[in-house]
Motif scaffolding. Sequence first.
Motif, PDB file in Angstrom:
ATOM      1  N   GLU A  62       3.611   5.683   6.831  1.00 23.18           N
ATOM      2  CA  GLU A  62       3.941   7.075   7.177  1.00 23.18           C
ATOM      3  C   GLU A  62       5.384   7.234   7.617  1.00 23.18           C
ATOM      4  N   ALA A  63       5.885   6.238   8.342  1.00 27.59           N
ATOM      5  CA  ALA A  63       7.267   6.318   8.846  1.00 27.59           C
ATOM      6  C   ALA A  63       8.290   6.204   7.719  1.00 27.59           C
ATOM      7  N   LEU A  64       7.918   5.491   6.650  1.00 32.05           N
ATOM      8  CA  LEU A  64       8.860   5.264   5.551  1.00 32.05           C
ATOM      9  C   LEU A  64       9.082   6.514   4.704  1.00 32.05           C
ATOM     10  N   LYS A  65      10.303   6.656   4.230  1.00 29.67           N
ATOM     11  CA  LYS A  65      10.599   7.685   3.225  1.00 29.67           C
ATOM     12  C   LYS A  65      10.018   7.219   1.893  1.00 29.67           C
ATOM     13  N   LEU A  66       9.856   8.137   0.963  1.00 25.47           N
ATOM     14  CA  LEU A  66       9.478   7.755  -0.401  1.00 25.47           C
ATOM     15  C   LEU A  66      10.576   6.850  -0.946  1.00 25.47           C
ATOM     16  N   GLY A  67      10.166   5.768  -1.577  1.00 27.27           N
ATOM     17  CA  GLY A  67      11.155   4.813  -2.085  1.00 27.27           C
ATOM     18  C   GLY A  67      11.611   3.826  -1.029  1.00 27.27           C
ATOM     19  N   GLY A  68      11.090   3.980   0.203  1.00 28.96           N
ATOM     20  CA  GLY A  68      11.451   3.063   1.285  1.00 28.96           C
ATOM     21  C   GLY A  68      10.691   1.747   1.166  1.00 28.96           C
ATOM     22  N   HIS A  69      11.292   0.682   1.685  1.00 27.99           N
ATOM     23  CA  HIS A  69      10.716  -0.658   1.561  1.00 27.99           C
ATOM     24  C   HIS A  69      10.247  -1.229   2.898  1.00 27.99           C
ATOM     25  N   LEU A  70       9.260  -2.099   2.791  1.00 38.64           N
ATOM     26  CA  LEU A  70       8.763  -2.873   3.932  1.00 38.64           C
ATOM     27  C   LEU A  70       8.832  -4.343   3.559  1.00 38.64           C
ATOM     28  N   LEU A  71       9.460  -5.139   4.428  1.00 35.43           N
ATOM     29  CA  LEU A  71       9.441  -6.588   4.237  1.00 35.43           C
ATOM     30  C   LEU A  71       8.570  -7.216   5.314  1.00 35.43           C
ATOM     31  N   CYS A  72       7.507  -7.907   4.895  1.00 37.66           N
ATOM     32  CA  CYS A  72       6.628  -8.615   5.828  1.00 37.66           C
ATOM     33  C   CYS A  72       6.904 -10.105   5.710  1.00 37.66           C
ATOM     34  N   LEU A  73       6.988 -10.756   6.858  1.00 43.61           N
ATOM     35  CA  LEU A  73       7.190 -12.200   6.875  1.00 43.61           C
ATOM     36  C   LEU A  73       6.084 -12.794   7.747  1.00 43.61           C
ATOM     37  N   GLU A  74       5.287 -13.692   7.180  1.00 44.40           N
ATOM     38  CA  GLU A  74       4.124 -14.220   7.892  1.00 44.40           C
ATOM     39  C   GLU A  74       3.848 -15.683   7.531  1.00 44.40           C
TER      40      GLU A  74
ATOM     41  N   VAL B  61       6.504 -10.773   1.773  1.00 45.64           N
ATOM     42  CA  VAL B  61       6.080  -9.801   0.768  1.00 45.64           C
ATOM     43  C   VAL B  61       6.954  -8.568   0.939  1.00 45.64           C
ATOM     44  N   LEU B  62       7.580  -8.145  -0.142  1.00 43.61           N
ATOM     45  CA  LEU B  62       8.368  -6.916  -0.148  1.00 43.61           C
ATOM     46  C   LEU B  62       7.541  -5.844  -0.842  1.00 43.61           C
ATOM     47  N   ALA B  63       7.359  -4.708  -0.170  1.00 40.82           N
ATOM     48  CA  ALA B  63       6.541  -3.624  -0.719  1.00 40.82           C
ATOM     49  C   ALA B  63       7.335  -2.324  -0.652  1.00 40.82           C
ATOM     50  N   VAL B  64       6.969  -1.381  -1.503  1.00 33.00           N
ATOM     51  CA  VAL B  64       7.691  -0.100  -1.560  1.00 33.00           C
ATOM     52  C   VAL B  64       6.712   1.059  -1.528  1.00 33.00           C
ATOM     53  N   LYS B  65       7.129   2.158  -0.892  1.00 35.42           N
ATOM     54  CA  LYS B  65       6.336   3.387  -0.881  1.00 35.42           C
ATOM     55  C   LYS B  65       6.814   4.232  -2.064  1.00 35.42           C
ATOM     56  N   GLN B  66       6.010   4.246  -3.100  1.00 32.26           N
ATOM     57  CA  GLN B  66       6.407   4.934  -4.349  1.00 32.26           C
ATOM     58  C   GLN B  66       5.879   6.356  -4.398  1.00 32.26           C
ATOM     59  N   LEU B  67       6.515   7.125  -5.251  1.00 35.30           N
ATOM     60  CA  LEU B  67       5.919   8.411  -5.617  1.00 35.30           C
ATOM     61  C   LEU B  67       4.669   8.095  -6.410  1.00 35.30           C
ATOM     62  N   LYS B  68       3.553   8.704  -6.024  1.00 34.49           N
ATOM     63  CA  LYS B  68       2.333   8.411  -6.785  1.00 34.49           C
ATOM     64  C   LYS B  68       2.128   9.486  -7.823  1.00 34.49           C
TER      65      LYS B  68
END
Length: 200
Positions: free
Chosen positions: A135-147, A193-200
């Motif tokens: 929700e916090a991310l803009k469209l096209g914004g990325h999240l990098l998770c490191l675990e 894991v790099l993930a993106v919030k795409q336009l659906k």
Amino acid sequence: MNHKHHHNQLDQNFSNKIAFLDSRQRERLIPPEALISQMPIQNNHTLLDVGAGSGFFAIPMAENTSSKVYAMDPDRRMLSVIEVKAKEKGLTNIELIQDDIENSNIQVNSIDFVMASLILHEVSSLTKALSNIFEALKLGGHLLCLEYEKDDLILEGPPMSIRVGSAELEKSLSLIGFDIVKKTKINDAIYTVLAVKQLK
């Protein structure tokens, strides 16, 4: 034992913990600067470091953008450490948030890039944490998770029972609406894991 001495002892323990965190992370991971330089971060991007700890990523993130970096951690003392490091480096674009990601109400669609490093295994609800980030991310914004990978051969790291394996994480990200961009094995124990919030 007088109170002051006890207080100093606690401070010393905390300082030791910070030094340990910084050096351990430095040892185990590729340098944060290298990781960040490979990320889709632009100079005007607003960034969020979830579970920022002692600023291992927040500080170099702030050096990579002219915009704001939100450093979020529930521990006020951790945030104070980041504050000192930022002052030393003359960085004025870090904003400290004392909170954890499950409760946070960061403005919707306001962040370009989120870093979640070694924090998702500590959250009480992975779905809630990832949903809030989404929700916090803009469209096209990325999240990098490191675990840490959930692999019985890898004993180092958090207890196996609380680890978030890459398969589980990718599944959770997809269910929330993220698209997986890429998964990288950093070393035997750690993946990103790099993930993106795409336009659906």
